[in-house]
Design an enzyme around this catalytic site. Structure first.
Site, PDB file in Angstrom:
ATOM      1  N   GLU A 171     -18.091  18.780   2.124  1.00  0.00           N
ATOM      2  CA  GLU A 171     -19.108  18.308   3.061  1.00  0.00           C
ATOM      3  C   GLU A 171     -20.253  17.599   2.326  1.00  0.00           C
ATOM      4  O   GLU A 171     -21.311  18.182   2.080  1.00  0.00           O
ATOM      5  CB  GLU A 171     -19.672  19.465   3.892  1.00  0.00           C
ATOM      6  CG  GLU A 171     -18.682  20.013   4.898  1.00  0.00           C
ATOM      7  CD  GLU A 171     -19.274  21.123   5.766  1.00  0.00           C
ATOM      8  OE1 GLU A 171     -20.412  21.561   5.501  1.00  0.00           O
ATOM      9  OE2 GLU A 171     -18.597  21.560   6.707  1.00  0.00           O
ATOM     10  N   GLU A 259     -12.171  21.807   8.696  1.00  0.00           N
ATOM     11  CA  GLU A 259     -13.045  22.949   8.959  1.00  0.00           C
ATOM     12  C   GLU A 259     -13.654  22.835  10.345  1.00  0.00           C
ATOM     13  O   GLU A 259     -14.209  21.789  10.706  1.00  0.00           O
ATOM     14  CB  GLU A 259     -14.161  23.034   7.910  1.00  0.00           C
ATOM     15  CG  GLU A 259     -15.128  24.184   8.138  1.00  0.00           C
ATOM     16  CD  GLU A 259     -16.197  24.249   7.059  1.00  0.00           C
ATOM     17  OE1 GLU A 259     -15.875  23.906   5.907  1.00  0.00           O
ATOM     18  OE2 GLU A 259     -17.328  24.637   7.364  1.00  0.00           O
TER      19      GLU A 259
END
Length: 503
Positions: A171, A259
């Protein structure tokens, strides 16, 4: 963003049938091995925006992610992964190796847990994502040299292993942009991997905690087998992020949700089941693979296990959190472990339905059979291998208007309410379950293979706003989730291609 991660599912019932037939002649141990996701699907690759298997058939992986291996690595072992495969039906597992926060940069030995996960996945025949889990160290270039060393080692070890997927930047966040920071980093890491592994899928995180897939899609990488990570948490992210995903898909960028959580973005709050269902419907319609966050017993709503449960599987329903129960149920609904008898008995027919047709999903915007409005909602899916023009498609919803003048509204359409047209048609001879139908059509647009129109919310009422009684209307059902129905018919160039007209 949170510190928690995801699940997996495979779609190809014809290939499943072939595998099961072969298995009937094998020993129990050999039969079990031949039915695994990797045995059935083999080497994965990208075709357009779709993940496909060794035969070119669409594949949607569904599974779960570990929590940080430095904290909850004891849950990652062959026994737990076997249980997840056999009881939950996962087809993919994600090994989340944090780089900061006591992870790989501080303690490189944590990579041994990654290797344990990969070796277990190889033996069990499931796909595994090796996740370079940057988070608080938001710029992937901060530890780029370490990343190059790590992926050089992983690709040397597993470059000939078809079940391995590389996620090279979990991320990216903070003052990080796609063009300046992430794309150049990805080019370097991808080059390192491709020296040892020419084929396996590489997933690249996108800016803003892997949400800006639309920006990445404007300047994609040149590698044919690269996908772009889309992350969401159901309690925080909604339609605006799905709009980004749709933009990326239209631009030709293949997406993988490595995710997502049933919680809010903190990993806590919720559980947001209705919002999670809406997301999963979207992902299923687009055949986007997903991994849920997370496999741990941490006391927060995104964790799948209750505190102090077994580290090696064998979990009963009471051992699972609300998230765990929901994820298990969601995966089991669609994995190869749960093919219907009709799928297995009629593989050729099912293959035709899955790969060479259009279909209609429906849900009732109002499940009350008695009211002064009818609220049918539609989603049209292109299961074929061809691009379909929406101008060639019409859909009919069959019901009883009882000679009253009808009015129509389109409250929302993912493809644009202004793109929807309609007409009401009264049947020459009334039927027991219908005397009319609503026909909707489209002004423009296309459906690429494996995509859908997305949700279309319609509403109709009598001119005098009198009550309908829908309980025995042909197309009406009380379902509050999108499901395929043959009681709504679909036509391409005037020819019936889906559903059964009332008689």
């Amino acid at each position: 963003m949170t510190q928690f991660k995801h699940p997996v599912t495979v779609v190809s019932s014809y290939l499943v049938m072939v595998a099961l037939v072969i298995c009937s002649f094998l020993s129990p141990k050999a039969a079990a091995a031949s039915q695994t996701p990797v045995a059935i699907n083999g080497q994965l690759m990208i075709k357009g925006t779709q993940l496909v298997n060794q035969y070119g058939a669409s594949v949607q992986l569904k599974g779960i992610s570990s929590h940080g291996l430095q904290w909850y690595g004891e849950f990652v072992n062959k026994s737990s992964l076997r249980w997840l495969r056999d009881d939950w039906g996962i087809t993919v597992f994600r090994a989340a190796m944090y780089t900061a926060d006591g992870g790989y940069i501080d303690d490189p030995s944590v990579k041994n847990k990654v290797k344990e996960a990969v070796e277990a996945a190889k033996e069990l025949g499931i796909y595994v994502i090796i996740d370079w889990h940057i988070l608080n160290d938001g710029n992937p270039n901060q530890h780029k040299d370490k990343a190059k060393q790590f992926f050089k080692e992983m690709s040397r070890l597993y470059g000939n292993t078809p079940n391995v997927i590389y996620e090279i930047a979990n991320e990216p966040n903070g003052n990080v942009t796609w063009n300046r920071d992430i794309r150049p980093y990805a080019q370097e890491i991808t080059s390192v991997i491709r020296k040892n592994d020419l084929d396996n899928i590489i997933i690249v995180g996108t800016s803003n905690w892997s949400q800006d897939v639309d920006i990445a899609a404007e300047h994609p990488l040149e590698d044919d087998n690269v996908m772009y990570a889309l992350h969401f948490y159901a309690g925080t992210h909604g339609q605006s992020l799905r709009d980004k995903a749709n933009h990326a898909l239209r631009k030709g960028a293949p997406l993988f949700v490595t995710e997502w959580g049933t919680s809010d973005a903190s990993g806590n709050g919720g559980v947001f089941l209705e919002q999670s269902r809406e997301w999963l419907t979207f992902l299923d319609n687009k055949k986007i693979s997903w991994v849920n966050w997370n496999l741990s017993d941490k006391q927060e709503s995104s964790a799948s296990l209750k505190p102090s449960t077994s580290k090696t599987g064998g979990w009963s329903q009471s051992d699972l959190s609300l998230t765990g129960q929901f994820i298990k149920e969601s995966i089991r609904k669609s994995t190869h472990l749960n093919q219907s008898d009709s799928d297995l008995k009629n593989p050729d027919q099912n293959k035709e339905t899955q790969q060479n047709s259009l279909s209609v999903q429906y849900k009732a915007g109002d499940q009350n059979a008695n009211g002064n409005q009818i609220r049918p909602q539609f989603n049209i899916i292109n299961n074929s291998k061809k691009t379909v023009s929406l101008k060639d498609i019409t859909v009919r919803y069959w019901y009883k208007a009882k000679n009253k003048t009808q009015h129509f509204d389109c409250d929302y359409a993912q493809i644009g309410s202004g793109n929807i047209t309609h007409k009401f048609v009264k049947l020459n001879h009334s039927l027991e379950s219908a005397d009319s139908y609503l026909e909707i059509s489209f002004k423009n647009g296309i459906l690429e293979p494996g995509t859908s129109t997305g949700e279309i919310q319609t509403r109709l009422h009598n001119e005098d706003w009198s009550q309908y009684t829908q309980s025995d209307d042909y197309s009406f059902s009380k379902t509050n989730t999108f499901k395929e129905t043959k009681n709504i018919t679909l036509y391409e160039n005037g020819k019936l291609v889906w559903g059964i007209e009332p008689k």
